[in-house]
Write a protein that holds these residues in place. Structure first.
Motif, PDB file in Angstrom:
ATOM      1  N   CYS A   1      37.184   5.655 -52.976  1.00 36.07           N
ATOM      2  CA  CYS A   1      36.038   5.538 -52.056  1.00 36.07           C
ATOM      3  C   CYS A   1      34.663   5.301 -52.628  1.00 36.07           C
ATOM      4  O   CYS A   1      34.367   5.795 -53.519  1.00 36.07           O
ATOM      5  CB  CYS A   1      35.960   6.390 -51.022  1.00 36.07           C
ATOM      6  SG  CYS A   1      37.294   6.770 -49.914  1.00 36.07           S
TER       7      CYS A   1
ATOM      8  N   LEU B   1      33.425  -4.148 -55.479  1.00 36.49           N
ATOM      9  CA  LEU B   1      34.037  -3.527 -54.500  1.00 36.49           C
ATOM     10  C   LEU B   1      33.258  -4.512 -53.422  1.00 36.49           C
ATOM     11  O   LEU B   1      31.828  -4.470 -53.221  1.00 36.49           O
ATOM     12  CB  LEU B   1      33.746  -2.180 -53.893  1.00 36.49           C
ATOM     13  CG  LEU B   1      34.807  -0.975 -54.268  1.00 36.49           C
ATOM     14  CD1 LEU B   1      34.811  -1.297 -55.839  1.00 36.49           C
ATOM     15  CD2 LEU B   1      34.747   0.078 -53.643  1.00 36.49           C
ATOM     16  N   PRO B   2      33.941  -5.439 -52.974  1.00 38.62           N
ATOM     17  CA  PRO B   2      33.211  -6.586 -51.823  1.00 38.62           C
ATOM     18  C   PRO B   2      32.406  -5.556 -50.582  1.00 38.62           C
ATOM     19  O   PRO B   2      32.839  -4.373 -50.345  1.00 38.62           O
ATOM     20  CB  PRO B   2      34.319  -7.312 -51.106  1.00 38.62           C
ATOM     21  CG  PRO B   2      35.247  -7.130 -52.212  1.00 38.62           C
ATOM     22  CD  PRO B   2      35.322  -5.878 -52.813  1.00 38.62           C
ATOM     23  N   TYR B   3      31.424  -5.888 -50.257  1.00 40.02           N
ATOM     24  CA  TYR B   3      30.583  -5.383 -49.295  1.00 40.02           C
ATOM     25  C   TYR B   3      31.490  -5.020 -48.141  1.00 40.02           C
ATOM     26  O   TYR B   3      31.204  -4.174 -47.257  1.00 40.02           O
ATOM     27  CB  TYR B   3      29.432  -6.049 -48.720  1.00 40.02           C
ATOM     28  CG  TYR B   3      28.190  -6.200 -49.914  1.00 40.02           C
ATOM     29  CD1 TYR B   3      27.705  -5.135 -50.620  1.00 40.02           C
ATOM     30  CD2 TYR B   3      27.933  -7.400 -50.435  1.00 40.02           C
ATOM     31  CE1 TYR B   3      26.993  -5.316 -51.619  1.00 40.02           C
ATOM     32  CE2 TYR B   3      27.147  -7.434 -51.391  1.00 40.02           C
ATOM     33  CZ  TYR B   3      26.489  -6.518 -52.004  1.00 40.02           C
ATOM     34  OH  TYR B   3      25.713  -6.609 -53.073  1.00 40.02           O
ATOM     35  N   THR B   4      32.428  -5.653 -47.711  1.00 40.73           N
ATOM     36  CA  THR B   4      33.493  -5.523 -46.465  1.00 40.73           C
ATOM     37  C   THR B   4      34.590  -4.890 -46.811  1.00 40.73           C
ATOM     38  O   THR B   4      35.228  -4.454 -46.130  1.00 40.73           O
ATOM     39  CB  THR B   4      33.969  -6.844 -46.074  1.00 40.73           C
ATOM     40  OG1 THR B   4      34.518  -7.682 -47.093  1.00 40.73           O
ATOM     41  CG2 THR B   4      32.570  -7.648 -45.266  1.00 40.73           C
ATOM     42  N   ASP B   5      34.762  -4.375 -48.130  1.00 46.27           N
ATOM     43  CA  ASP B   5      35.998  -3.456 -48.414  1.00 46.27           C
ATOM     44  C   ASP B   5      35.944  -2.215 -47.716  1.00 46.27           C
ATOM     45  O   ASP B   5      35.146  -1.581 -47.456  1.00 46.27           O
ATOM     46  CB  ASP B   5      35.761  -3.331 -49.945  1.00 46.27           C
ATOM     47  CG  ASP B   5      37.311  -2.593 -50.486  1.00 46.27           C
ATOM     48  OD1 ASP B   5      37.667  -1.661 -49.999  1.00 46.27           O
ATOM     49  OD2 ASP B   5      37.615  -3.364 -51.390  1.00 46.27           O
ATOM     50  N   LYS B   6      37.240  -1.869 -47.418  1.00 42.49           N
ATOM     51  CA  LYS B   6      37.132  -0.664 -46.393  1.00 42.49           C
ATOM     52  C   LYS B   6      36.788   0.528 -47.309  1.00 42.49           C
ATOM     53  O   LYS B   6      36.906   1.685 -46.464  1.00 42.49           O
ATOM     54  CB  LYS B   6      38.597  -0.301 -45.918  1.00 42.49           C
ATOM     55  CG  LYS B   6      39.823  -0.507 -46.917  1.00 42.49           C
ATOM     56  CD  LYS B   6      41.082  -0.545 -46.123  1.00 42.49           C
ATOM     57  CE  LYS B   6      42.114  -0.305 -47.356  1.00 42.49           C
ATOM     58  NZ  LYS B   6      43.401  -0.204 -47.098  1.00 42.49           N
ATOM     59  N   ARG B   7      36.979   0.308 -48.508  1.00 44.34           N
ATOM     60  CA  ARG B   7      36.434   1.781 -49.315  1.00 44.34           C
ATOM     61  C   ARG B   7      35.136   1.938 -49.299  1.00 44.34           C
ATOM     62  O   ARG B   7      34.844   3.279 -49.586  1.00 44.34           O
ATOM     63  CB  ARG B   7      37.172   1.383 -50.917  1.00 44.34           C
ATOM     64  CG  ARG B   7      38.819   1.374 -50.924  1.00 44.34           C
ATOM     65  CD  ARG B   7      39.024   1.008 -52.247  1.00 44.34           C
ATOM     66  NE  ARG B   7      38.935  -0.317 -52.509  1.00 44.34           N
ATOM     67  CZ  ARG B   7      38.851  -0.734 -53.733  1.00 44.34           C
ATOM     68  NH1 ARG B   7      39.395  -0.192 -54.867  1.00 44.34           N
ATOM     69  NH2 ARG B   7      38.652  -2.155 -53.920  1.00 44.34           N
TER      70      ARG B   7
ATOM     71  N   GLY C   1      29.220  -7.893 -54.330  1.00 41.35           N
ATOM     72  CA  GLY C   1      29.668  -6.353 -53.936  1.00 41.35           C
ATOM     73  C   GLY C   1      29.045  -5.660 -54.623  1.00 41.35           C
ATOM     74  O   GLY C   1      28.159  -6.019 -55.499  1.00 41.35           O
TER      75      GLY C   1
ATOM     76  N   GLU D   1      34.268  -2.561 -62.103  1.00 37.10           N
ATOM     77  CA  GLU D   1      34.973  -2.814 -60.969  1.00 37.10           C
ATOM     78  C   GLU D   1      34.008  -3.308 -59.612  1.00 37.10           C
ATOM     79  O   GLU D   1      32.986  -2.856 -59.851  1.00 37.10           O
ATOM     80  CB  GLU D   1      35.516  -1.500 -60.272  1.00 37.10           C
ATOM     81  CG  GLU D   1      36.658  -1.731 -59.135  1.00 37.10           C
ATOM     82  CD  GLU D   1      37.181  -0.681 -58.642  1.00 37.10           C
ATOM     83  OE1 GLU D   1      38.229  -0.678 -57.836  1.00 37.10           O
ATOM     84  OE2 GLU D   1      37.016   0.501 -59.397  1.00 37.10           O
TER      85      GLU D   1
END
Length: 85
Positions: A77, A47-53, A37, A45
């Protein structure tokens, strides 16, 4: 000049992402794409590509919102420009 809840280009950060000081524009070098991600380079940190943030950037540049706007804060975000492929 943009106010605290606005990006430099004038769009407003969503309330869920910004508490008056949490969001700011960051350079392309501050965020990289890895197999897992988006990687926030300063904190490491991921953040996976599908993370809602992860959200679309209205002005085509990266914007990072972290707790209390701290450079070592947890991501609230991440606004990302359109991917080129």
């Amino acid at each position: 000049m943009a106010v605290a809840h606005e990006a430099k280009s004038g769009w407003r950060y969503p309330y869920a992402c910004c508490s008056d000081r949490d969001c700011r524009e960051v350079s392309n070098a501050a965020v990289t794409e890895g197999p897992e991600g988006y990687v926030i380079r300063i904190t490491g940190e991921v953040l996976p590509y599908t993370d809602k943030r992860v959200r679309n950037s209205p002005d085509g540049v990266f914007h990072w919102c972290s707790v209390a706007g701290k450079m070592d804060g947890r991501t609230i975000c991440l606004f990302v420009p359109p991917r080129s492929f």
